[in-house]
Design an enzyme around this catalytic site. Structure first.
Site, PDB file in Angstrom:
ATOM      1  N   CYS A 162      40.667 -33.759 -63.876  1.00  0.00           N
ATOM      2  CA  CYS A 162      41.614 -33.807 -63.277  1.00  0.00           C
ATOM      3  C   CYS A 162      42.279 -35.760 -63.009  1.00  0.00           C
ATOM      4  CB  CYS A 162      42.650 -33.649 -61.770  1.00  0.00           C
ATOM      5  SG  CYS A 162      44.562 -33.907 -61.452  1.00  0.00           S
ATOM      6  N   CYS A 216      44.445 -36.985 -60.165  1.00  0.00           N
ATOM      7  CA  CYS A 216      44.355 -36.777 -58.727  1.00  0.00           C
ATOM      8  C   CYS A 216      42.956 -37.712 -58.390  1.00  0.00           C
ATOM      9  CB  CYS A 216      43.598 -35.096 -58.277  1.00  0.00           C
ATOM     10  SG  CYS A 216      43.872 -34.027 -59.634  1.00  0.00           S
ATOM     11  N   ASP A 217      41.791 -37.419 -59.226  1.00  0.00           N
ATOM     12  CA  ASP A 217      40.661 -37.946 -58.836  1.00  0.00           C
ATOM     13  C   ASP A 217      40.783 -40.189 -59.819  1.00  0.00           C
ATOM     14  OD1 ASP A 217      40.013 -36.046 -57.047  1.00  0.00           O
ATOM     15  OD2 ASP A 217      39.230 -35.452 -59.169  1.00  0.00           O
TER      16      ASP A 217
END
Ligand code: NAP
Length: 304
Positions: A133, A136-137
């Site tokens: 992701c 997200c990261d």
């Protein structure tokens, strides 16, 4: 026999939530069950530029807007993992990790999960350099060099997104041609921060001090090997459908994907499917929403 709900929707992605809107507006007693944040794949997508009505919108915002639309209609939402569905012909029993729910119909809108490379320490390095992701990261690797693996729309879109914050993105693809849309391929080719390594496969993930430190790659044409130093590896190599909960039903699948008719009915009475979990040609958020609509209208018709 008293039913808990007329319709249970398993999965609150774009297909499931759209189905919920149509069912609730038709006064059907419906519930959505989801084991993650509502919105499905949209939550992992940075910018969406091909959803009708939105020239450009970030995935989590679009997912949130859709979820709020269901909540304004007061669609009940349960957090839970559906592990089994028992087909009693005239009704179904939906078994979650917490409870059993009796309903007349079920709509499977569970979508797909990301594939893994299958390398030895892939799972143990998850969250320590290995990710599925970018939204997200990605921010964890600001001004660092990262790698992306894959050659489809997801890998190219996410490489472009990562190039906005990382110093360099190394895109590793096993062939010499991308399967992504040409508009994305052009954007990647013109991006000075993206380096493409065609015809290469990742053979090992190397760690140092408990974090990913580099990836070993091997050229599929000349067999040459290289150790590529990266702070993170983002894996976008496709998906597989989530259908485990159907193992005790007679619902037919092909290559794991649920077979449906043109009205989203499966071969089992009272079980419908829509979105990325069904066998089809096009996997888009716009098509998932359309299939959710059709599944809901079929269920409404059958309930009558
Ligand atoms: P995908 O289209 O299935 O592409 C997967 C890529 O990963 C392919 O290039 C494949 O290589 C490569 N791959 C597969 N297994 C591999 C392995 N073991 N090692 C290395 N590489 C591997 O997956 P996706 O990009 O996630 O897209 C999924 C679906 O969603 C597609 O239908 C796509 O069009 C859609 N989507 C659409 C949008 C959009 O419209 N904006 C955005 C994202 C996704 P090969 O090419 O050699 O097979």
């Amino acid at each position: 026999m008293k039913l808990d709900f007329d319709v249970v929707i398993v999965g609150a992605g774009f297909a499931g939530m759209t189905a919920a809107i149509y069912l609730k507006r038709a006064n059907v007693n419906v519930v959505m069950i989801e084991n993650n944040a509502p919105g499905g794949q949209a939550n992992k997508t940075n910018i969406i530029e091909n959803y009708p009505g939105f020239e450009s919108i970030d995935g989590p915002t679009l997912a949130y807007n859709l979820f709020m639309q269901t909540q304004k209609l007061k669609v009940p939402y349960k957090y839970g993992n559906v592990i089994d569905i028992e087909d009693k012909n005239d009704y179904k029993i939906i078994k979650t990790d917490k409870e059993e729910i009796k309903c007349k119909c079920v709509i499977i809108a569970t979508g797909r999960k990301s594939k893994e490379l299958g390398l030895e320490n892939e799972t143990s390095l998850t969250g320590r350099g290995v990710s599925w992701c970018a939204i997200c990261d990605g921010p964890l690797y600001k001004n660092k060099t990262v790698a992306v693996v894959g050659g489809g729309n997801s890998s190219l879109e996410e490489s472009i997104y990562l190039s906005e914050m990382c110093s360099k993105v190394i895109l590793i693809h096993r062939r010499d041609e991308f399967r992504a849309e040409s508009i994305l391929v052009d954007k990647v080719l013109q991006n000075p921060k993206i380096e493409i390594k065609h015809n290469n496969v990742i053979t090992a993930l190397n760690e140092f001090e408990d974090k990913l430190d580099s990836v070993d790659i091997k050229n599929t044409i000349d067999g040459s090997k290289e150790d590529v130093k990266v702070s993170a590896l983002f894996i976008f190599i496709g998906n597989y459908p989530v259908v485990d909960m159907l193992k005790n039903t007679k619902v037919k699948t092909m290559d794991g994907y649920i077979l449906i008719d043109r009205n989203m009915r499966t071969n089992v009475k009272g079980i419908y499917a829509c979105g990325d979990v069904i066998s089809k040609e096009v996997y888009q958020m716009s098509t998932a929403a359309g299939e959710g609509t059709i599944a809901a209208l079929s269920a409404i018709k059958d309930l009558k």
